[in-house]
Every structure is written in C-alpha cells, then in structure tokens.
Design an enzyme around this catalytic site. Structure first.
Site, PDB file in Angstrom:
ATOM      1  CG  ASN A  61      32.825  -5.156  -3.249  1.00 52.98           C
ATOM      2  OD1 ASN A  61      32.579  -5.832  -2.252  1.00 52.98           O
ATOM      3  ND2 ASN A  61      32.358  -4.162  -3.944  1.00 52.98           N
ATOM      4  NE  ARG A 195      28.341  -1.477  -8.231  1.00 52.30           N
ATOM      5  CZ  ARG A 195      28.286  -1.459  -7.226  1.00 52.30           C
ATOM      6  NH1 ARG A 195      27.001  -1.301  -6.417  1.00 52.30           N
ATOM      7  NH2 ARG A 195      29.129  -1.640  -6.141  1.00 52.30           N
ATOM      8  CG  HIS A 279      30.914   1.978   2.576  1.00 53.12           C
ATOM      9  ND1 HIS A 279      31.182   1.684   3.782  1.00 53.12           N
ATOM     10  CD2 HIS A 279      30.403   0.831   1.858  1.00 53.12           C
ATOM     11  CE1 HIS A 279      30.511   0.655   3.825  1.00 53.12           C
ATOM     12  NE2 HIS A 279      29.971   0.094   2.668  1.00 53.12           N
ATOM     13  CD1 TRP A 280      32.759   0.364  -1.901  1.00 55.18           C
ATOM     14  CD2 TRP A 280      32.521   1.816  -3.694  1.00 55.18           C
ATOM     15  NE1 TRP A 280      31.413   0.289  -2.474  1.00 55.18           N
ATOM     16  CE2 TRP A 280      31.404   1.063  -3.584  1.00 55.18           C
ATOM     17  CE3 TRP A 280      32.931   2.872  -4.513  1.00 55.18           C
ATOM     18  CZ2 TRP A 280      30.452   1.424  -4.599  1.00 55.18           C
ATOM     19  CZ3 TRP A 280      31.693   2.908  -5.554  1.00 55.18           C
ATOM     20  CH2 TRP A 280      30.490   2.290  -5.697  1.00 55.18           C
TER      21      TRP A 280
END
Length: 303
Positions: A61, A195, A279-280
């Site tokens: 993140n 991921r 979203h990021w």
C-alpha cells in the site's frame, strides 16, 4: 500497488540508506503473536494502516509514499493480523484490528500518533480514534469510510472481490484489480502475479472468505439488521481528531458519495477529492496526495 522493487533513499545521520522492504522490516512480539511492520524516518510517530483485498500488505500500500513521509515522521506501516504477514488473530480481521493497534502502540510506548488509513485501514483508524480519542492526534482516511447515499451498495469493486473470494481465479483477480484503478495501465503482469501469489495462500484465502465471501457478507448483513448497536458511521459526530478525508473521484469500490456522511458529521473534517483517480489514491495521485496530506499533518495547531 505499483509494480517493481521500490528503492528510495533517506538521510539518516548524514548518510544515505535505502528504504527497501528488507531494511525497513521489523517484528514485535506480543502476548497474541508477532506483529510485523515497516519503520522508516524520525520525528513524530505516524501509523499507516493498509486496506483489504487479495494479496494486500501494508508495504504494498505505502512503499511508494514512505520516502516522502519519512522525511518528516517516524513512519510505522503495520501489517494487520489476518492478511498473511503478521500472526493471525482469532476472529474477523476488521474486528480484531483495533485491539492489534492498541497492542502495537503499547509495546512501542507510543501514547499518541497520527494515523493514515487506506479503505479498511481508514475504518479501523476511525474506530480506534472513537474508542481512544486521546491517542490519535490527526487522522487521514483514503476512501472507504461512510456509507453509500446515492450509489448502489456494495460497490462494483466489492462485488468483484466477493466473486474472486468465492471462486479464486486469475481472471477474477484481474477483473477486481481493474476496478481498483482509473489508470488501467497500472494493472501489469507483475502486479497481477504479486497479488496472486499471496491471495491464493490457504490462510490468506480463508481469512478473505471471513471478510468478503458471499456467505460471510450475508451473515453480516443479517446480524446488522438484528443488532441494536449503531454502526461506526453513525458515531462519527463523536470523532475528536482533526480529520482529512481523501477520495478518488472515480472510485468504483467505495463511490465518492460515501464521503458525504463523514464530511458532514465529523466535527473537524476536511474533504479532498482527486480527479482521474480510483480507490488507490496514494498511488494514482501520488504527488498530489502526498502534498495535501503532508500539509495537513504538519500544519500548526490553531491557537
């Protein structure tokens, strides 16, 4: 989650040191297992909380933002239990997270911190600040908090996340990743592989099903309908820290209309919406987001 091996530099005691995964990795023994985290920089403590989803970690993140914040803060990127890095805790990962924060801060001897939380991490940080108002000085959230007012709920990204969790396929992972970003070029083969490797580990997949599996979501909806307890978003008027709400205008996971409730009900809140951004936010609008957040966190207290 950008791709490649991130390598940044920081000035410490007059010499340059790389902020790599290995150089920043730390472990902390607690009475409920090992909490793992990344640490960089000196100054006031800044706790950085990651979101949820397949293959998520705190390092993934915030690795791209760590150097900028480490110039001003002692950055602590905590790996929350239930996502395959820190030791797991008994219970739903979001339910156990506030207690893990308390154990972490207590073990490090930190009485008060600033908090940045991405999506789920923003909810966890908000819940912790509601429970322990004196321990959070300023709070920054990245999407996620609040509730849908005009858009369907759950959002498209959550529905795709549930589909992947129920039936984990590489194609399902790619569909979910594409819902996370405005700039589709960010969904590279390297990101997909990174991921996929963690998301399909048995423990990580089992934990994901407790959060986003269709059966778990149905049970949670039924439990919420039968409960007399108010949801966290209905308690936002009690939040004490100065709060910066950041959001991507084109977020398909937590649509921007969700920001209205926290923006209107948190007593001392600011809202910044970034264009051409999903979203990021800390990745797609990296420079702009870092500038806004650093200005907020370093602003002098008003008299």
């Amino acid at each position: 989650m950008t791709t490649g091996t991130w390598s940044h530099r920081d000035v410490e005691a007059g010499k340059m040191t790389e902020l790599s995964h290995e150089s920043t990795s730390r472990e902390l023994e607690t009475d409920q297992g090992v909490l793992r985290y990344h640490e960089a920089g000196t100054g006031p403590p800044l706790l950085m909380l990651h979101g949820s989803g397949p293959g998520v970690t705190g390092w993934r993140n915030y690795r791209g933002n760590l150097a900028a914040f480490a110039e001003h803060f002692r950055c602590l990127v905590l790996e929350l239990p239930g996502f395959g890095v820190s030791d797991p805790a008994d219970g739903h990962p979001m339910v156990t997270a506030p207690a893990a924060l308390g154990r972490f801060l207590d073990a490090l001897g930190l009485d008060r911190v600033d908090v940045i939380g991405n999506s789920m991490g923003g909810i966890v940080g908000t819940q912790y600040a509601l429970l322990h108002p004196d321990r959070v000085r300023r709070l920054v959230t990245i999407g996620g908090i609040g509730r849908n007012l005009f858009s369907p709920g759950p959002g498209e990204g959550i529905r795709l996340l549930t589909e992947f969790t129920d039936h984990p396929t590489r194609e399902g992972l790619i569909r979910w990743l594409r819902s996370m970003v405005y700039d589709q070029s960010l969904v590279t083969e390297e990101l997909i592989e990174e991921r996929w490797q963690l998301a399909t580990q048995p423990e990580a997949l089992a934990n994901a099903r407790t959060m986003y599996g269709s059966a778990a979501l149905a049970a949670r909806t039924a439990a919420a309908a039968a409960s007399d307890q108010a949801p966290y978003w209905a308690m936002l008027h009690r939040l004490k820290p100065k709060t910066l709400i950041t959001w991507g205008r084109d977020d398909r996971v937590s649509p921007v209309d969700m920001s209205i409730v926290p923006m209107r009900t948190i007593p001392d809140a600011e809202l910044h919406v970034f264009p051409d951004c999903g979203h990021w936010v800390m990745i797609e609008q990296k420079a702009a987001w870092e500038s806004v957040v650093l200005a907020f966190l370093t602003r002098k207290e008003s008299a």
